[in-house]
Design an enzyme around this catalytic site. Structure first.
Site, PDB file in Angstrom:
ATOM      1  N   CYS A 196     -23.494 -57.426   0.865  1.00 34.88           N
ATOM      2  CA  CYS A 196     -22.102 -57.585   0.726  1.00 34.88           C
ATOM      3  C   CYS A 196     -21.219 -58.873   1.162  1.00 34.88           C
ATOM      4  CB  CYS A 196     -21.421 -56.542   1.809  1.00 34.88           C
ATOM      5  SG  CYS A 196     -19.945 -55.821   1.050  1.00 34.88           S
ATOM      6  N   GLU A 231     -28.503 -52.369   6.132  1.00 34.20           N
ATOM      7  CA  GLU A 231     -28.418 -52.256   7.696  1.00 34.20           C
ATOM      8  C   GLU A 231     -27.761 -51.172   8.383  1.00 34.20           C
ATOM      9  OE1 GLU A 231     -26.437 -53.905   5.909  1.00 34.20           O
ATOM     10  OE2 GLU A 231     -24.531 -54.207   7.303  1.00 34.20           O
ATOM     11  N   HIS A 233     -24.607 -52.212   2.206  1.00 37.54           N
ATOM     12  CA  HIS A 233     -25.007 -52.474   3.464  1.00 37.54           C
ATOM     13  C   HIS A 233     -26.308 -51.879   3.917  1.00 37.54           C
ATOM     14  CE1 HIS A 233     -21.575 -54.489   5.431  1.00 37.54           C
ATOM     15  NE2 HIS A 233     -21.004 -54.027   4.274  1.00 37.54           N
TER      16      HIS A 233
HETATM   17  N1  GLN Z   1     -14.447 -57.273   1.427  1.00 38.12           N
HETATM   18  C1  GLN Z   1     -15.274 -58.254   1.950  1.00 38.12           C
HETATM   19  C2  GLN Z   1     -15.346 -59.615   1.267  1.00 38.12           C
HETATM   20  O1  GLN Z   1     -14.765 -60.024   0.491  1.00 38.12           O
HETATM   21  C3  GLN Z   1     -16.870 -57.747   1.889  1.00 38.12           C
HETATM   22  C4  GLN Z   1     -17.015 -56.525   2.408  1.00 38.12           C
HETATM   23  C5  GLN Z   1     -18.416 -56.619   3.002  1.00 38.12           C
HETATM   24  O2  GLN Z   1     -19.182 -57.274   3.456  1.00 38.12           O
HETATM   25  N2  GLN Z   1     -18.616 -55.070   3.713  1.00 38.12           N
HETATM   26  O3  GLN Z   1     -15.851 -60.627   2.140  1.00 38.12           O
END
Ligand code: GLN
Length: 229
Positions: A88, A209, A207
């Site tokens: 992410c 994890e 994610h």
């Molecule tokens: N929206 C977050 C970002 O732009 C990423 C979201 C996440 O890691 N769950 O950094």
């Protein structure tokens, strides 16, 4: 003995700690987890790296005092053959490191591209990445850490994976700009690519994890095992 570093900038760090420990039990491999907080810690003794999800802008700001991000990027430049799992926001950092640095994966990323937090969702993801099987079926009790923080044992209650699909948890997730992808697709949500591999860098927009499916963490361990042979 291998050493896996986790960037402790912000976000889902503790869950990754649990996940890699669990994966190490599943693979019967001893893994030392190093909580990385300062650039100096990111040295040649780190065999593999996890860049957790969270909020990438906050991570960049949190990094300023101890230059951790720069240390991580330097380490990745120096040891391109050591595996990195970016999830992410961690995937965003791989695609868009700090200004003046080249991307570690050839793909453009759009942040928050599924919409606002309330449009976060869970869905099955098709995984084509080769990941090692478990060698033991160790049940793992998610422990409380010293801050009395207990990682969310989400999978059992919330995310059900069917027929080998990975339970994808997408939290204000980024999206890979599909026609910009020049690396290997390894995970799909319907037709959309949500996981890519370039060399030893694995970037996922979800994610892993937050589930109890440890296959991506087992991938990291197995790549370290191969690189150390
Ligand atoms: N929206 C977050 C970002 O732009 C990423 C979201 C996440 O890691 N769950 O950094």
């Amino acid at each position: 003995m291998m050493r896996v570093g986790i960037a402790m900038l912000q976000g889902a760090r503790h869950e990754h700690y649990e996940a890699i420990k669990h994966a190490s039990m599943e693979m019967q491999q001893e893994v030392e987890v190093v909580e990385l907080r300062k650039a100096e810690q990111v040295d040649s003794s780190i065999d593999g790296l996890i860049l957790p999800g969270g909020e990438s802008t906050t991570m960049r700001i949190a990094s300023l005092s101890e230059s951790l991000l720069e240390g991580l990027f330097d380490w990745m430049m120096k040891y391109p053959d050591r595996p990195v799992l970016g999830t992410c926001a961690g995937a965003i950092l791989l695609a868009q490191p700090t200004q003046g640095r080249e991307s570690f994966i050839d793909v453009d990323v759009a942040r928050n591209a599924w919409g606002r937090q309330k449009f976060s969702f869970e869905a099955g993801v098709d995984v084509t990445l080769e990941t090692p099987n478990k060698s033991a079926n160790a049940e793992f009790e998610l422990a409380r850490d010293k801050f009395n923080h207990k990682p969310l044992p989400m999978t059992k209650q919330v995310v059900k994976s069917t027929s080998g699909e990975f339970p994808g948890v997408f939290i204000r997730a980024p999206r890979f700009i599909q026609n910009s992808i020049k690396c290997q697709p390894v995970a799909h949500l319907s037709q959309e690519i949500v996981g890519v591999l370039q060399g030893e860098k694995l970037a996922l927009t979800f994610h892993p994890e937050l589930t109890s499916d440890r296959r991506f963490h087992r991938w990291l361990i197995s790549r370290i095992m191969d690189s150390k042979q």
